[in-house]
Design a protein around this motif. Structure first.
Motif, short mmCIF file in Angstrom:
data_model
loop_
_atom_site.label_atom_id
_atom_site.label_comp_id
_atom_site.label_asym_id
_atom_site.label_seq_id
_atom_site.Cartn_x
_atom_site.Cartn_y
_atom_site.Cartn_z
N TYR A 24 -28.43 -2.68 14.62
CA TYR A 24 -29.47 -3.07 13.66
C TYR A 24 -30.53 -3.19 14.57
N LYS A 25 -30.30 -3.93 15.71
CA LYS A 25 -31.91 -4.10 16.58
C LYS A 25 -32.29 -2.70 16.85
N ARG A 26 -31.51 -1.51 17.34
CA ARG A 26 -32.07 -0.39 17.52
C ARG A 26 -32.69 0.25 16.47
N PHE A 27 -32.23 0.02 15.28
CA PHE A 27 -32.97 0.44 13.93
C PHE A 27 -34.13 -0.04 13.85
N LEU A 28 -34.09 -1.58 14.01
CA LEU A 28 -35.49 -2.20 13.83
C LEU A 28 -36.58 -1.73 14.69
N ASN A 29 -36.08 -1.73 15.86
CA ASN A 29 -37.06 -1.27 17.13
C ASN A 29 -37.77 0.23 16.84
N SER B 185 -31.14 -7.92 -1.20
CA SER B 185 -31.16 -8.75 -2.42
C SER B 185 -32.58 -9.37 -2.36
N GLN B 186 -32.70 -9.88 -3.57
CA GLN B 186 -34.10 -10.88 -3.54
C GLN B 186 -34.00 -12.02 -2.49
N LYS B 187 -32.72 -12.65 -2.53
CA LYS B 187 -32.86 -13.63 -1.44
C LYS B 187 -33.00 -13.14 -0.20
N ALA B 188 -32.40 -12.16 0.37
CA ALA B 188 -32.61 -11.49 1.44
C ALA B 188 -34.18 -11.18 1.84
N SER B 189 -34.82 -10.53 0.93
CA SER B 189 -36.22 -10.17 0.93
C SER B 189 -37.01 -11.20 1.23
N ALA B 190 -36.70 -12.42 0.44
CA ALA B 190 -37.57 -13.58 0.58
C ALA B 190 -37.36 -14.23 2.06
N ARG B 191 -36.08 -14.04 2.69
CA ARG B 191 -35.94 -14.56 3.94
C ARG B 191 -36.73 -13.67 4.83
N ILE B 192 -36.65 -12.47 4.96
CA ILE B 192 -37.12 -11.55 5.78
C ILE B 192 -38.50 -11.45 5.71
N SER B 193 -38.96 -11.62 4.52
CA SER B 193 -40.69 -11.61 4.48
C SER B 193 -41.12 -12.78 5.47
N ARG C 137 -42.68 -9.17 18.17
CA ARG C 137 -41.58 -7.95 17.82
C ARG C 137 -40.21 -8.40 18.34
N GLU C 138 -39.85 -9.04 19.44
CA GLU C 138 -38.65 -9.41 19.94
C GLU C 138 -37.90 -10.25 18.98
N GLU C 139 -38.77 -11.39 18.57
CA GLU C 139 -38.16 -12.44 17.79
C GLU C 139 -37.69 -11.76 16.35
N SER C 140 -38.69 -10.97 16.03
CA SER C 140 -38.66 -10.57 14.62
C SER C 140 -37.38 -9.73 14.41
N ALA D 80 -34.00 -11.95 14.75
CA ALA D 80 -33.95 -12.81 13.54
C ALA D 80 -33.59 -11.90 12.46
N ILE D 81 -34.12 -10.69 12.15
CA ILE D 81 -33.68 -9.86 10.92
C ILE D 81 -32.28 -9.11 11.32
N ALA D 82 -32.13 -8.69 12.41
CA ALA D 82 -30.84 -8.16 12.85
C ALA D 82 -29.79 -9.08 12.72
N ARG D 83 -29.88 -10.32 12.92
CA ARG D 83 -28.74 -11.27 12.80
C ARG D 83 -28.48 -11.61 11.22
N LEU D 84 -29.70 -11.56 10.53
CA LEU D 84 -29.61 -11.74 9.04
C LEU D 84 -28.83 -10.48 8.48
#
Length: 248
Positions: free
Chosen positions: A159-164, A181-189, A196-199, A202-206
């Motif tokens: 997931y990290k490679r995909f996001l990078n 999902s709507q819930k995931a979208s709200a959290r990822i927003s 970059r690194e933190e984003s 965090a998104i990869a973990r979720l």
């Protein structure tokens, strides 16, 4: 002492974590060479792409279908076995036992289930099915294919490679590429605006935990059941797909 063990001389295809219970290694090696040959061919041909891992869903994902089709090519077919318990011609109980991949051999029958990414109680269902059919004499041993521990740990890196690769991204872009999902979208927003690194982290973990979390089917959940004796006394072969089976 664990109820499962390795035997590096049996089923040695690269990129898999293989465990045995109740002498299943000796049984398949000494009495089911045709079954062993089938498995080796299927496992050697099987690969997963990172794109599949990102987009794959549950039990009917393209990953599961790929494995399933390869097994069908070797005549490992779905079967439904009906059993009845009678006393003086009176049926006291009846059960139906469905196995996704079942094959008859000269010295017995083998059942196989693929648990790529279901909820982990599916392991209980499979193992209980194996146990009952083994006691009925309809199953010599059972096989389960699932995610191995090395693959489970590698998923967050996928997931990290995909996001990078697609950074910088917006929630709209991520929603197009992923089924959020709507819930995931709200959290990822909220995470999109991080540096970059933190984003990415965090998104990869979720994403990883929501799709391939600890309560889904993977090798650690399966071996825990082995130590509890689930499925005994049916001998089992446990096959974990390793990270080495990931291709570009």
């Amino acid at each position: 002492m664990s109820n499962y063990y390795k035997n590096p001389e049996v089923l040695t295809v690269f990129g898999y974590e293989v465990y045995f219970t109740r002498f299943a290694d000796s049984i398949i090696k000494d009495h089911f060479q045709d079954a062993l040959s089938d498995l080796e061919k299927v496992l050697e041909e099987f690969q997963i792409t990172e794109a599949q891992l990102i987009s794959a869903g549950g039990g009917l994902s393209s990953i599961t279908q790929n494995l399933r089709d390869k097994l069908y090519e070797h005549n490992w077919e779905k079967i439904n076995i009906e059993s009845e318990h009678k006393v003086r011609e009176k049926v006291l109980t009846s059960e139906s036992h469905e196995i996704d991949h079942y094959k008859e051999f000269g010295k017995g029958n083998i059942g196989l289930e693929i648990e790529w990414n279901n909820k982990d109680p599916f392991f209980d269902r499979d193992l209980e099915n194996f146990r009952k059919l083994h006691q009925l004499g309809e199953l010599t041993l059972g096989i389960i294919i699932t995610r191995g521990e090395s693959l489970q740990q590698e998923l967050i890196e996928v997931y990290k490679r995909f996001l990078n690769d697609i950074y910088p991204y917006s929630i709209e872009q991520l929603s197009e590429k992923l089924s959020l999902s709507q819930k995931a979208s709200a959290r990822i927003s909220n995470m999109v605006s991080f540096d970059r690194e933190e984003s990415v982290a965090a998104i990869a973990r979720l994403l990883c935990s929501s799709k391939y979390g600890t309560s889904t089917t993977h090798m650690q959940k399966l071996t825990t059941r082995m130590d509890r004796g689930v499925g005994d006394p049916c001998p089992c072969v446990l096959i974990g797909i390793g990270k080495e089976r990931i291709s570009a």
